[in-house]
Design a protein around this motif. Structure first.
Motif, PDB file in Angstrom:
ATOM      1  N   LYS A  14      37.786  50.751 -61.136  1.00  0.00           N
ATOM      2  CA  LYS A  14      36.574  51.257 -60.503  1.00  0.00           C
ATOM      3  C   LYS A  14      35.364  50.486 -61.011  1.00  0.00           C
ATOM      4  N   ILE A  15      34.499  50.089 -60.062  1.00  0.00           N
ATOM      5  CA  ILE A  15      33.231  49.458 -60.369  1.00  0.00           C
ATOM      6  C   ILE A  15      32.127  50.470 -60.071  1.00  0.00           C
TER       7      ILE A  15
ATOM      8  N   VAL B  20      45.144  54.483 -67.503  1.00  0.00           N
ATOM      9  CA  VAL B  20      43.868  54.208 -68.152  1.00  0.00           C
ATOM     10  C   VAL B  20      43.007  55.464 -68.190  1.00  0.00           C
ATOM     11  N   MET B  21      42.960  56.208 -67.090  1.00  0.00           N
ATOM     12  CA  MET B  21      42.187  57.452 -67.098  1.00  0.00           C
ATOM     13  C   MET B  21      42.855  58.493 -67.988  1.00  0.00           C
ATOM     14  N   ARG B  22      44.145  58.502 -68.042  1.00  0.00           N
ATOM     15  CA  ARG B  22      44.867  59.397 -68.956  1.00  0.00           C
ATOM     16  C   ARG B  22      44.359  59.198 -70.378  1.00  0.00           C
ATOM     17  N   LYS B  23      44.218  57.951 -70.796  1.00  0.00           N
ATOM     18  CA  LYS B  23      43.727  57.651 -72.134  1.00  0.00           C
ATOM     19  C   LYS B  23      42.317  58.182 -72.349  1.00  0.00           C
TER      20      LYS B  23
ATOM     21  N   THR C 252      44.792  62.988 -62.883  1.00  0.00           N
ATOM     22  CA  THR C 252      43.782  61.990 -63.237  1.00  0.00           C
ATOM     23  C   THR C 252      44.183  60.595 -62.765  1.00  0.00           C
ATOM     24  N   ASN C 253      43.194  59.849 -62.283  1.00  0.00           N
ATOM     25  CA  ASN C 253      43.330  58.404 -62.069  1.00  0.00           C
ATOM     26  C   ASN C 253      41.938  57.789 -62.088  1.00  0.00           C
ATOM     27  N   VAL C 254      41.861  56.446 -62.160  1.00  0.00           N
ATOM     28  CA  VAL C 254      40.569  55.808 -62.394  1.00  0.00           C
ATOM     29  C   VAL C 254      39.639  55.837 -61.186  1.00  0.00           C
ATOM     30  N   ILE C 255      40.158  56.050 -60.005  1.00  0.00           N
ATOM     31  CA  ILE C 255      39.296  56.082 -58.822  1.00  0.00           C
ATOM     32  C   ILE C 255      38.712  57.476 -58.605  1.00  0.00           C
ATOM     33  N   VAL C 256      39.543  58.500 -58.650  1.00  0.00           N
ATOM     34  CA  VAL C 256      39.082  59.877 -58.422  1.00  0.00           C
ATOM     35  C   VAL C 256      38.495  60.478 -59.697  1.00  0.00           C
TER      36      VAL C 256
END
Length: 280
Positions: free
Chosen positions: A33-34, A208-211, A244-248
């Motif tokens: 995600k940017i 990555v979002m999990r971390k 969880t994920n990096v986009i949402v």
């Protein structure tokens, strides 16, 4: 516009039909995600990609530094007039073509694509979100199951199953019939002050979002983070479940079968996540 090995090409440019990412799924990818032109959690994405390439026995080019790949991502954003906007980046690395199951080379190429997204920071979705189990196929836990590779047949079939059954998502089980993850992210279960998530060695993606979420939880004294197996029977006893994920970021589950859930913990963590992004 697409970045293929440092060259900016039209999005309609075709890759070779012998591309190993297509013919054998011999490829890895990172979805990044940017936010307002800033790469979020870039160091975590980079080191996961490098570790994954080693597991896949890909030859890591000397120039594949954090700075080089970040510059190539920025080059792709600029070519799409998205330099200071919020976007979704997909960075794919694939082994160069040649050979059958046994490749002729371990050298790699890369592809970067970009798509604009609506929100700069993470926004909690307050809408209805129903999930169930996907039991047609199971994850066999190993190092390979933790990678973001092009081998995502289970996730594809599971997503079709979810759509056919009017579900928003499904939980995936491993061969021991334990909850591993959702089709598009890691799973966290809240019961009282305990927040549980499956350990990586049970087959879940090393997200990555999990971390990020684990680090946030460990910084909140009133909660205890536990990495342990989650059985399907625990789902209906939970107070709250989120994905969880990096986009949402964090997606609250509102219904699993006949059980409905609260979302207080997810909202609290999402607020802390956005604060962390602003400060970094």
């Amino acid at each position: 516009m697409t970045n293929f090995n440092e060259n900016i090409l039209d999005n309609n440019t075709l890759l070779s039909i012998q591309n190993r990412g297509f013919t054998y799924g011999d490829a890895l990818f990172e979805t990044i995600k940017i936010s307002n032109g800033k790469l979020l959690f870039w160091e975590d994405h980079y080191f996961r990609l490098m570790a994954s390439m080693r597991i896949m026995r890909m030859e890591i080019p000397m120039k594949f530094t954090m700075e080089f790949l970040e510059a190539q991502i920025q080059k792709t954003l600029d070519s799409n007039q998205l330099g200071n906007k919020s976007s979704r980046i997909k960075l794919t690395v694939f082994r160069n073509e040649g050979g059958l199951y046994l490749p002729n080379t371990n050298d790699v190429s890369f592809l970067i694509t970009v798509k604009a997204i609506e929100h700069d920071l993470y926004v909690h979705n307050e809408g209805f979100y129903e999930v169930d189990l996907f039991k047609d196929f199971y994850v066999s836990p190993s190092l390979l199951s933790t990678l973001k590779s092009n081998n995502k047949a289970l996730n594809v079939v599971g997503s079709i199953y979810a759509k056919e059954n009017k579900l928003h998502n499904c939980f995936v089980l491993n061969t021991d019939k334990k909850i591993v993850e959702a089709l598009n992210g890691n799973v966290f279960l809240v019961k009282g002050n305990i927040i549980k998530t499956p350990p990586v060695n049970e087959g879940c993606l090393k997200g990555v979002m999990r971390k990020q979420i684990i680090e946030l939880i460990n910084g909140i004294p009133e909660y205890e983070l536990v990495e342990d197996s989650i059985s399907p029977f625990e789902l209906q006893k939970a107070d709250e479940i989120f994905i969880t994920n990096v986009i949402v970021g964090i997606q609250s589950v509102t219904k699993y079968r006949k059980k409905t859930f609260t979302n207080e913990v997810a909202i609290n963590l999402l607020q802390k996540l956005n604060i962390k992004i602003r400060l970094n």
